[in-house]
Write a protein that holds these residues in place. Structure first.
Motif, PDB file in Angstrom:
ATOM      1  N   TRP A 194       0.830  -1.203   0.000  1.00 43.58           N
ATOM      2  CA  TRP A 194       0.000   0.000   0.000  1.00 43.58           C
ATOM      3  C   TRP A 194       0.869   1.261   0.000  1.00 43.58           C
ATOM      4  O   TRP A 194       0.577   2.219  -0.716  1.00 43.58           O
ATOM      5  CB  TRP A 194      -0.934   0.003   1.198  1.00 43.58           C
ATOM      6  CG  TRP A 194      -1.816   1.193   1.256  1.00 43.58           C
ATOM      7  CD1 TRP A 194      -1.682   2.273   2.063  1.00 43.58           C
ATOM      8  CD2 TRP A 194      -2.959   1.450   0.456  1.00 43.58           C
ATOM      9  NE1 TRP A 194      -2.679   3.175   1.819  1.00 43.58           N
ATOM     10  CE2 TRP A 194      -3.481   2.696   0.832  1.00 43.58           C
ATOM     11  CE3 TRP A 194      -3.596   0.736  -0.554  1.00 43.58           C
ATOM     12  CZ2 TRP A 194      -4.603   3.244   0.239  1.00 43.58           C
ATOM     13  CZ3 TRP A 194      -4.711   1.282  -1.147  1.00 43.58           C
ATOM     14  CH2 TRP A 194      -5.207   2.522  -0.750  1.00 43.58           C
ATOM     15  N   GLN A 195       1.926   1.254   0.788  1.00 43.45           N
ATOM     16  CA  GLN A 195       2.832   2.402   0.806  1.00 43.45           C
ATOM     17  C   GLN A 195       3.506   2.589  -0.547  1.00 43.45           C
ATOM     18  O   GLN A 195       3.703   3.713  -0.993  1.00 43.45           O
ATOM     19  CB  GLN A 195       3.894   2.235   1.891  1.00 43.45           C
ATOM     20  CG  GLN A 195       3.379   2.434   3.279  1.00 43.45           C
ATOM     21  CD  GLN A 195       4.459   2.212   4.323  1.00 43.45           C
ATOM     22  OE1 GLN A 195       5.533   1.690   4.039  1.00 43.45           O
ATOM     23  NE2 GLN A 195       4.158   2.606   5.549  1.00 43.45           N
ATOM     24  N   ILE A 254       2.231   1.829  -3.450  1.00 44.99           N
ATOM     25  CA  ILE A 254       1.233   2.401  -4.353  1.00 44.99           C
ATOM     26  C   ILE A 254       1.042   3.885  -4.061  1.00 44.99           C
ATOM     27  O   ILE A 254       0.943   4.700  -4.976  1.00 44.99           O
ATOM     28  CB  ILE A 254      -0.098   1.629  -4.249  1.00 44.99           C
ATOM     29  CG1 ILE A 254       0.052   0.241  -4.851  1.00 44.99           C
ATOM     30  CG2 ILE A 254      -1.223   2.389  -4.927  1.00 44.99           C
ATOM     31  CD1 ILE A 254      -1.133  -0.662  -4.619  1.00 44.99           C
ATOM     32  N   GLN A 255       1.008   4.243  -2.784  1.00 46.14           N
ATOM     33  CA  GLN A 255       0.796   5.635  -2.405  1.00 46.14           C
ATOM     34  C   GLN A 255       1.956   6.533  -2.833  1.00 46.14           C
ATOM     35  O   GLN A 255       1.741   7.694  -3.160  1.00 46.14           O
ATOM     36  CB  GLN A 255       0.595   5.756  -0.886  1.00 46.14           C
ATOM     37  CG  GLN A 255      -0.673   5.114  -0.402  1.00 46.14           C
ATOM     38  CD  GLN A 255      -1.902   5.803  -0.956  1.00 46.14           C
ATOM     39  OE1 GLN A 255      -1.962   7.009  -1.045  1.00 46.14           O
ATOM     40  NE2 GLN A 255      -2.888   5.006  -1.336  1.00 46.14           N
ATOM     41  N   HIS A 256       3.164   6.030  -2.816  1.00 46.71           N
ATOM     42  CA  HIS A 256       4.339   6.835  -3.142  1.00 46.71           C
ATOM     43  C   HIS A 256       4.837   6.587  -4.563  1.00 46.71           C
ATOM     44  O   HIS A 256       5.973   6.914  -4.889  1.00 46.71           O
ATOM     45  CB  HIS A 256       5.465   6.544  -2.142  1.00 46.71           C
ATOM     46  CG  HIS A 256       5.098   6.875  -0.736  1.00 46.71           C
ATOM     47  ND1 HIS A 256       4.888   8.167  -0.310  1.00 46.71           N
ATOM     48  CD2 HIS A 256       4.885   6.080   0.341  1.00 46.71           C
ATOM     49  CE1 HIS A 256       4.578   8.153   0.967  1.00 46.71           C
ATOM     50  NE2 HIS A 256       4.560   6.904   1.393  1.00 46.71           N
ATOM     51  N   ARG A 257       3.991   6.034  -5.405  1.00 50.49           N
ATOM     52  CA  ARG A 257       4.373   5.725  -6.781  1.00 50.49           C
ATOM     53  C   ARG A 257       4.737   6.988  -7.554  1.00 50.49           C
ATOM     54  O   ARG A 257       5.655   6.996  -8.352  1.00 50.49           O
ATOM     55  CB  ARG A 257       3.232   4.982  -7.465  1.00 50.49           C
ATOM     56  CG  ARG A 257       3.520   4.597  -8.874  1.00 50.49           C
ATOM     57  CD  ARG A 257       2.415   3.790  -9.484  1.00 50.49           C
ATOM     58  NE  ARG A 257       1.129   4.096  -8.874  1.00 50.49           N
ATOM     59  CZ  ARG A 257       0.056   3.354  -9.004  1.00 50.49           C
ATOM     60  NH1 ARG A 257       0.106   2.258  -9.707  1.00 50.49           N
ATOM     61  NH2 ARG A 257      -1.076   3.690  -8.434  1.00 50.49           N
ATOM     62  N   HIS A 258       4.021   8.077  -7.301  1.00 48.53           N
ATOM     63  CA  HIS A 258       4.266   9.309  -8.037  1.00 48.53           C
ATOM     64  C   HIS A 258       5.586   9.975  -7.639  1.00 48.53           C
ATOM     65  O   HIS A 258       6.103  10.811  -8.371  1.00 48.53           O
ATOM     66  CB  HIS A 258       3.108  10.285  -7.830  1.00 48.53           C
ATOM     67  CG  HIS A 258       2.963  10.743  -6.405  1.00 48.53           C
ATOM     68  ND1 HIS A 258       2.332   9.964  -5.453  1.00 48.53           N
ATOM     69  CD2 HIS A 258       3.402  11.861  -5.779  1.00 48.53           C
ATOM     70  CE1 HIS A 258       2.373  10.612  -4.289  1.00 48.53           C
ATOM     71  NE2 HIS A 258       3.009  11.767  -4.466  1.00 48.53           N
TER      72      HIS A 258
END
Length: 121
Positions: free
Chosen positions: A103-104, A106-110
């Motif tokens: 999840w982390q 995915i959240q910090h993908r950008h």
């Protein structure tokens, strides 16, 4: 500052609590002493990494691995077959930590650098 005696007391209490809870959940043939011996090395290793101030993510992954190893050790020393929910309980910390780490990510993908483009010459 983490005092070594505080860490010893904290992890000894956690070791005793875990032994008694697992004793209540396991068959009668598996005693709290047997469980305590099986999970003792994992508790000591976890306490050492806590004392060394291991990073949070590494500590969580190490704890999940040691919990699974302890669950396997309990299954090996048990004279009878363990209930299936106890086997699944061994995988729960690893699964939970894997979900959080994914999840982390995915959240910090950008925030990650973009892949380099192929230049044609």
């Amino acid at each position: 500052m983490r005092h070594p005696l505080d860490i010893i007391a904290m992890f000894a209490a956690l070791w005793l609590l875990a032994s008694m809870v697992l004793d209540a959940l396991t068959p009668k043939e598996l005693t709290a002493v047997m469980i305590g011996i099986a999970i003792g090395p994992a508790i000591v290793i976890t306490a050492v990494f806590y004392y060394l101030r291991c990073p949070r993510t590494d500590f969580a992954m190490m704890f999940a691995a040691l919990w699974l190893i302890s669950d396997i050790a309990i299954a090996f020393i048990s004279p009878t077959q363990l209930p299936h929910f106890l086997i699944a309980l061994g995988f729960a910390p690893a699964l939970l930590i894997g979900i959080v780490l994914h999840w982390q990510r995915i959240q910090h993908r950008h925030e990650r650098l973009p892949a380099p483009s192929v230049k044609r010459g």
